[in-house]
Design a protein around this motif. Structure first.
Motif, PDB file in Angstrom:
ATOM      1  N   GLU A  27     -10.111   1.501  -4.310  1.00 27.15           N
ATOM      2  CA  GLU A  27      -8.664   1.278  -4.307  1.00 27.15           C
ATOM      3  C   GLU A  27      -8.320   0.182  -3.297  1.00 27.15           C
ATOM      4  O   GLU A  27      -8.974   0.032  -2.265  1.00 27.15           O
ATOM      5  CB  GLU A  27      -7.928   2.568  -3.975  1.00 27.15           C
ATOM      6  N   VAL A  28      -7.296  -0.584  -3.630  1.00 26.60           N
ATOM      7  CA  VAL A  28      -6.798  -1.630  -2.728  1.00 26.60           C
ATOM      8  C   VAL A  28      -5.339  -1.331  -2.447  1.00 26.60           C
ATOM      9  O   VAL A  28      -4.545  -1.108  -3.371  1.00 26.60           O
ATOM     10  CB  VAL A  28      -6.960  -3.035  -3.343  1.00 26.60           C
ATOM     11  N   LEU A  29      -4.983  -1.313  -1.172  1.00 29.52           N
ATOM     12  CA  LEU A  29      -3.615  -0.946  -0.797  1.00 29.52           C
ATOM     13  C   LEU A  29      -3.188  -1.709   0.452  1.00 29.52           C
ATOM     14  O   LEU A  29      -4.005  -2.306   1.151  1.00 29.52           O
ATOM     15  CB  LEU A  29      -3.519   0.564  -0.579  1.00 29.52           C
ATOM     16  N   THR A  30      -1.901  -1.671   0.716  1.00 30.58           N
ATOM     17  CA  THR A  30      -1.366  -2.301   1.920  1.00 30.58           C
ATOM     18  C   THR A  30      -1.098  -1.247   2.985  1.00 30.58           C
ATOM     19  O   THR A  30      -0.872  -0.071   2.673  1.00 30.58           O
ATOM     20  CB  THR A  30      -0.051  -3.039   1.636  1.00 30.58           C
ATOM     21  N   HIS A  46       1.442   0.649  -0.085  1.00 29.69           N
ATOM     22  CA  HIS A  46       1.462   0.853  -1.540  1.00 29.69           C
ATOM     23  C   HIS A  46       0.184   0.286  -2.131  1.00 29.69           C
ATOM     24  O   HIS A  46      -0.530  -0.505  -1.487  1.00 29.69           O
ATOM     25  CB  HIS A  46       2.685   0.166  -2.174  1.00 29.69           C
ATOM     26  N   MET A  47      -0.114   0.673  -3.364  1.00 32.42           N
ATOM     27  CA  MET A  47      -1.250   0.111  -4.075  1.00 32.42           C
ATOM     28  C   MET A  47      -0.969  -1.354  -4.400  1.00 32.42           C
ATOM     29  O   MET A  47       0.192  -1.775  -4.528  1.00 32.42           O
ATOM     30  CB  MET A  47      -1.537   0.882  -5.358  1.00 32.42           C
ATOM     31  N   LEU A  48      -2.041  -2.115  -4.558  1.00 32.11           N
ATOM     32  CA  LEU A  48      -1.933  -3.562  -4.736  1.00 32.11           C
ATOM     33  C   LEU A  48      -2.941  -4.014  -5.787  1.00 32.11           C
ATOM     34  O   LEU A  48      -4.035  -3.468  -5.882  1.00 32.11           O
ATOM     35  CB  LEU A  48      -2.217  -4.257  -3.397  1.00 32.11           C
ATOM     36  N   GLY A  49      -2.564  -5.019  -6.565  1.00 33.04           N
ATOM     37  CA  GLY A  49      -3.484  -5.545  -7.578  1.00 33.04           C
ATOM     38  C   GLY A  49      -2.814  -6.585  -8.444  1.00 33.04           C
ATOM     39  O   GLY A  49      -2.350  -7.616  -7.958  1.00 33.04           O
TER      40      GLY A  49
END
Length: 456
Positions: free
Chosen positions: A394-397, A368-371
């Motif tokens: 984009e930052v995601l797991t 999922h996206m992360l922030g």
């Protein structure tokens, strides 16, 4: 009460915050999407835990993103207003400013009085630090009484809700606020690195605490407490409730009771993240052998999940479909489950949407996206997120898992009660991806060596 006090020291480091210019750009982007409309984004209000005790306040994510304010600088009931102008919007930040001993609220207001909760930013200091026009929240009603077509992020502050009529584009605002966070700016990426680094320290603390956890009737709480201490020392709070799931508890996806024993010979699955003062959080999972060594059965499941995660990580690159990550993870898991003899059909057949037999042991998505939120950007349109393509910034797991329930008779007995998840935080780069949490061991040998090293 108001006499006999020395002049207070009200000096504050009011240097302009690094985030201020980034927050300005974010507000400009939002402004361009809603010309001529007043936009109202409340920080939220305190929530009662019991009687006259409140939960620690955590501001609404959209408010944080658009103001850039640190946790310690935000007061409940603050509100950001983007007021329409001929050139776009003027940003107005309404806060409970610093009060002094000449004001009755200093002594009597248990939620905002400085005698009770400590000093706050003055209007002048808040303006200097965050580069935004700041007003006393007492003046908010007079602005809201000036009728203008307004869109409110509803449900965060009942006072504001009562003063702004419903608007047909409220959902559009929620969507825009979510999509605005999809691509992280340079400041956000820096904060994500900070959150990940703090979280890695927390996992080191967990490994050091394992011997104590084994000897405690609620050993999971020992693990939980070790990480929580790091979150409070290094950051603002936990990014979400820690999952400290030992033994078969690891097969409960959101096990947050954390009240079980930690036994030598079992695995413990820990899913945890530090939220730093800027409100950005990491989200990392490691599955750790309590006694420092994986058994043969544990190792077999762990290495299957690791292979799936490696395939998912390899799929993270700009232009790839977001769903490619989950598909890559699931393909490896299905093939592994077939090789273990538990699938009654081929991996290819199981991977068909109408079948999905492998999902019995892996029921969640692989990332999922992360922030600012642990599950960030959740209200983004499908074509921008779930059915979209990955973009630089984009930052995601990536977090596949396998969970073999203790009563699952489709698996041989030695595998029952094993739950494994491995999760890392990835930044999409121009050439592929960067694993922000790569310093934390992932392989069987690295994890076993890590435990030995930290428990010397």
């Amino acid at each position: 009460m108001r006499t006999g006090w020395a002049s207070p020291d009200q000096s504050v480091n009011s240097a302009r915050a690094e985030v201020a210019d980034f927050a300005f750009i974010r507000r400009q982007k939002l402004s361009a999407a809603f010309p001529g409309l007043r936009l109202v984004i409340p920080a939220g209000v305190v929530k009662v835990r019991n009687n006259d005790c409140d939960y620690r306040f955590r501001a609404n994510t959209a408010f944080v993103h658009l103001t850039g304010m640190n946790a310690g600088d935000i007061t409940p009931e603050s509100v950001l207003v983007l007021n329409p102008t001929s050139a776009g919007h003027e940003a107005l930040l309404y806060i409970h400013p610093r009060n002094d001993r000449n004001e009755e609220t200093f002594y009597r207001d248990r939620r905002h009085g400085e005698f009770w909760v400590g000093p706050r930013l003055s209007i002048a200091d808040a303006e200097k630090i965050y580069g935004i026009k700041v007003c006393d929240v007492k003046e908010l009603q007079s602005l809201l009484d000036q009728k203008a077509e307004s869109i409110l992020m509803r449900g965060e502050d009942s006072f504001v809700d009562q003063h702004i009529a419903a608007h047909a584009r409220e959902n559009d605002l929620i969507t825009a606020l979510s999509e605005l966070r999809l691509i992280k700016d340079d400041f956000e990426i820096k904060q994500m690195r900070h959150a990940v680094d703090a979280t890695i320290k927390g996992f080191n603390d967990i490994v050091k605490a394992l011997p104590e956890a084994v000897g405690h009737p609620r050993g999971e709480r020992v693990v939980d407490a070790a990480f929580y201490g790091r979150a409070r020392v290094e950051g603002n709070e936990l990014g979400y409730d820690t999952i400290a799931a030992s033994g078969a508890h690891a097969c409960v996806l959101h096990w947050i009771r954390n009240d079980g024993v930690v036994k030598s010979g079992d695995l413990i699955l820990v899913d945890a993240g530090v939220e730093v003062e800027s409100h950005y959080t990491a989200d990392i999972t490691r599955t750790i052998p309590v006694n420092g060594k994986f058994s043969a059965a544990q190792r077999k499941i762990y290495e299957l999940v690791l292979a799936a995660q490696s395939a998912g990580i390899a799929a993270v690159k700009p232009g790839a479909k977001y769903r490619d990550i989950n598909n890559a993870c699931m393909r490896v898991l299905a093939e592994g489950l077939h090789d273990l003899g538990v699938l009654t059909i081929s991996a290819a057949e199981s991977l068909k949407t109408e079948n999905g037999l492998h999902r019995r042991w892996s029921v969640h998505a692989s990332g999922h996206m992360l922030g600012l939120d642990v599950h960030d950007c959740a209200k983004a349109r499908s074509d921008q997120y779930l059915d979209g393509v990955l973009q630089v910034g984009e930052v995601l797991t990536v977090e596949p898992g396998l969970y073999i329930q203790p009563d699952d008779q489709l698996f041989p007995a030695e595998f029952r009660g094993i739950g494994v998840r491995i999760e890392d935080d990835l930044l999409v780069t121009a050439t592929g991806s960067e694993n922000l949490s790569a310093k934390l061991p992932r392989t069987v040998s690295d994890i076993e060596n890590w435990i030995v090293e930290l428990q010397k």
